[in-house]
Design a protein around this motif. Structure first.
Motif: not given
Ligand code: AMP
Ligand code: ZN
Length: 120
Positions: A19-33, A64-71
């Motif tokens: 996810y990305e917009d003007d203010m923020i970006m979301a990406f997968l952690d490369i060393n995930p729990y 974060a609510r929307d991204i968490a729901k999607l993931v």
């Protein structure tokens, strides 16, 4: 500034961006729990919870609510945890919120396969 997350924002380092917009970006952690472990960051560099401006923080938490729901829907995760580290427990000194999906049984999936599941 030598900041790995600023380099991700600028495209100097590749990432599994979801996810990305003007203010923020979301990406997968490369060393995930756990599969689907996601980081949400402000695009503008800021250290931590004490320095991020309110407008950016509110927007980031809202998304974060929307991204968490999607993931979690894409990965069928029955729960998830949000974490944000500060001070000596913060490894990368650019504000980030972790979204960590939780599974009832041990579940492993390559980051690349997670990315495909989320973005397909
Ligand atoms: P923290 O301890 O809260 O600072 O967590 C930093 C997180 O960033 C860790 O979970 C790392 O696995 C993650 N990380 C470090 N480098 C990268 C990268 N290039 N792309 C994605 N995640 C990263
Ligand atoms: Zn930065």
């Amino acid at each position: 500034m030598d900041c790995i997350f600023c380099k991700i924002v600028n495209g100097e380092i590749p990432s599994y961006k979801i996810y990305e917009d003007d203010m923020i970006m979301a990406f997968l952690d490369i060393n995930p729990y756990a599969p689907g472990h996601t980081l949400i960051i402000p695009k503008e560099h800021t250290l931590d919870i004490t320095t991020i401006n309110k407008e950016t923080l509110n927007h980031l938490m809202d998304k974060a609510r929307d991204i968490a729901k999607l993931v979690n829907e894409k990965l069928d995760a029955p729960g998830y945890t949000l974490i944000q580290n500060n001070g000596f427990v913060q490894e990368i000194k650019h504000f980030h919120l972790h979204i960590i999906p939780k599974y009832r049984k041990n579940y492993e999936l390559d980051v690349k396969d997670v990315y495909e599941k989320i973005t397909q």
